[in-house]
Scaffold this active site. Structure first.
Site, PDB file in Angstrom:
ATOM      1  CG  LEU A 199       4.810   7.775 -11.129  1.00  0.00           C
ATOM      2  CD1 LEU A 199       6.264   8.094 -10.818  1.00  0.00           C
ATOM      3  CD2 LEU A 199       4.736   6.664 -12.173  1.00  0.00           C
ATOM      4  CD  GLU A 200       3.019   9.836  -4.914  1.00  0.00           C
ATOM      5  OE1 GLU A 200       2.410  10.038  -3.849  1.00  0.00           O
ATOM      6  OE2 GLU A 200       3.971  10.544  -5.291  1.00  0.00           O
TER       7      GLU A 200
END
Lengths: 363, 363
Positions: free
Chosen positions: B151-152
């Protein structure tokens, strides 16, 4: 304070040294008046003898409005100019990486991909117009585009201005820079000021003092024999016809596919989109070759990441010739001498939002 | 060269001046040994009399490994540590905006949204552990997380290292920094070195010299009467119980909802996720209040953008009290005195990819 003062004195000394010892270093050559073409003359090695080369050194220019440039720098790194509050000018024109993003096409709002490779912002003031198709006449006009492009920063000019207007420190800065300049006399920030300040910052983003420029300025040993042979080939083969001047490009539109139709991308129409003139189909602004080793992938369609392959594609499609491996290697070696001093930027600190600042919208 | 030398001399002079004229300014207080609690004593205005306050000034520390910090800075701004080649540490911990991204939760690879508000990187060395739930024991351990989080930055450690390994300039820098340090003796870059260098840079990101620290150091006029009253309220009401020390927080885990169950977010379990101990449910690392005016929105769930509202929520849920508007205003005024000198960072120039560098992947 002492440091700042001394640095100023030092800088002044450097300017004086540069001007006295190397006068040709700060000559802002007006390349438009100088004829160029294949096989520009190489004439010996005395320090002032290379002013008739078709490539001109990047002038060192300290003459700009510091307050405006400082404001423009803040805006260049201002994520709140985007709808998401996350994307900045620097996101696609990263000053850490040659003023480009080193992606095939840029990532924008909501992870949209742009339609074309982002050109570098470095030395972009030397372009005859901005964008690949030249649809913006200058940097100021260009700067407004991405803010309002749904595939890029995804905002609009009204929203972007309202964000800045809600932050007292910005209002103060804009007034300091513009109130006395008769551009506008009220306390409202205008999009014209925003783009004007960004453009002013971008105009400082030049990369002087490349090894090739040193050679142009008479320092024979700044480039090697092989790199010099590469430059000779660059002229003899005809690359110089389009890639010349201060920017080593950027001063004309040319068809991609002069010698042979360019078949890797037939969808991007280039200059035609601006003029609607059939003869402008597949015409693009010739890209700058300054710092070219830093800005892969290459061409408007990012069709290669490899500088040697890029040179070979140019030879094939633009010049109708095939280079030997040795020739390509030398030309690439020459191209690498075009990397200049990268801008030294103090990362700006920007003021916080207030209760009236529109919240970022990631959707 | 001359400028660098002189700057070094100047810096040295400054250090000497600081140490001789203001010895207490560089005292790295060991806050853990100092008792604190409600109503820390206010004792007059002589310059050395505030060392028993429960908040300690941020020490000014020039003692770090410059080569390692410089390498760490490049990595902090290195987009190729992400899968897309676009996201950097600075994307979520923006040093232009208080070391945070001023978003409810961060935007990551493919425009994914993170599950929790990104804490500031500024002064993060003063935290007892990293992340809201303290799952990383230090900055080095933290730095590895986002690189590999889908997600990053969406990459993985092997890929990130292979990118750096493919770039000769990075190999040289890593060897210069680590070869002599017996950490590793081969020419391979290791993820441990990457995170170690990033952490070393992050450790320099402190913000000394806030107006409140000036006051702590004896400069009475650095804060106003109203701000001082805010500080007194901050202690009297009990905020100081958790927000103390150098970071004004960051040195304990506390339940969000001590006085009253926090009902705005019951999904995020905090420290429980690390310990699996029921009594750690809804416990979070107490955030630093340094530069708090720069890092809206507030709390792990970003439930408010307004600092006054944040103070009121704390009063209600943590202290079981209601503040008058005047009290809130004064406490907020005090909090704004905690904004210190922001790090002055020269934006790094990072080396280009090579033919063996894995290409970025936007998907």
């Amino acid at each position: 304070m002492k440091i700042i003062k001394f640095t100023a004195i030092c800088s002044l000394s450097i300017i004086i040294v540069i001007n006295v010892v190397m006068p040709q270093f700060t000559t802002a050559a007006d390349e438009s008046k100088i004829g160029y073409g294949r096989g520009g003359r190489m004439s010996g090695s005395s320090k002032s003898s290379r002013s008739d080369e078709p490539i001109k050194p990047i002038p060192i220019n300290f003459d700009y409005d510091r307050a405006k440039v400082e404001l423009g720098k803040k805006l260049f790194f201002e994520p709140r100019l985007s709808k998401s509050g996350w994307i900045t000018c620097n996101s696609c024109h990263n000053l850490s990486t040659g003023g480009a993003d080193n992606l095939p096409t840029s990532i924008g709002h909501k992870w949209f991909f742009g339609p074309i490779n982002s050109p570098t912002v470095l030395n972009s003031k030397f372009n005859l117009a901005q964008f690949w198709d030249g649809r913006a006449k200058d940097l100021k006009e260009q700067a407004g585009g991405p803010i309002a492009n749904p595939l890029e920063m995804g905002s609009n000019h009204e929203l972007a201005v309202s964000v800045l207007q809600s932050i007292p420190q910005y209002v103060k800065w804009f007034n300091e820079v513009y109130a006395s300049k008769e551009m506008y006399t009220d306390e409202k920030i205008h999009i014209d000021q925003v783009t004007d300040a960004i453009a002013a910052f971008e105009e400082t983003l030049t990369t002087p003092n490349s090894r090739f420029d040193q050679w142009l300025n008479g320092y024979d040993k700044s480039i090697t024999k092989s790199e010099l042979e590469g430059y000779t080939l660059f002229k003899e083969k005809g690359c110089i016809s389009c890639h010349n001047g201060v920017g080593v490009g950027g001063n004309s539109y040319q068809k991609f596919g002069v010698a042979k139709p360019y078949d890797k991308d037939t969808d991007t129409l280039g200059r035609y989109n601006v003029t609607n003139d059939d003869k402008d189909r597949y015409f693009f602004k010739v890209p700058l070759l300054r710092n070219i080793e830093l800005t892969a992938p290459y061409f408007h369609d990012a069709s290669t990441w490899d500088l040697s392959e890029a040179v070979n594609i140019m030879a094939e499609y633009q010049l109708g010739t095939t280079l030997t491996d040795g020739e390509t290697k030398k030309i690439v070696a020459f191209l690498r001498t075009l990397t200049g001093d990268q801008p030294s930027i103090t990362f700006p600190i920007i003021p916080p939002s207030t209760s009236t600042t529109p919240e970022p919208n990631r959707n």
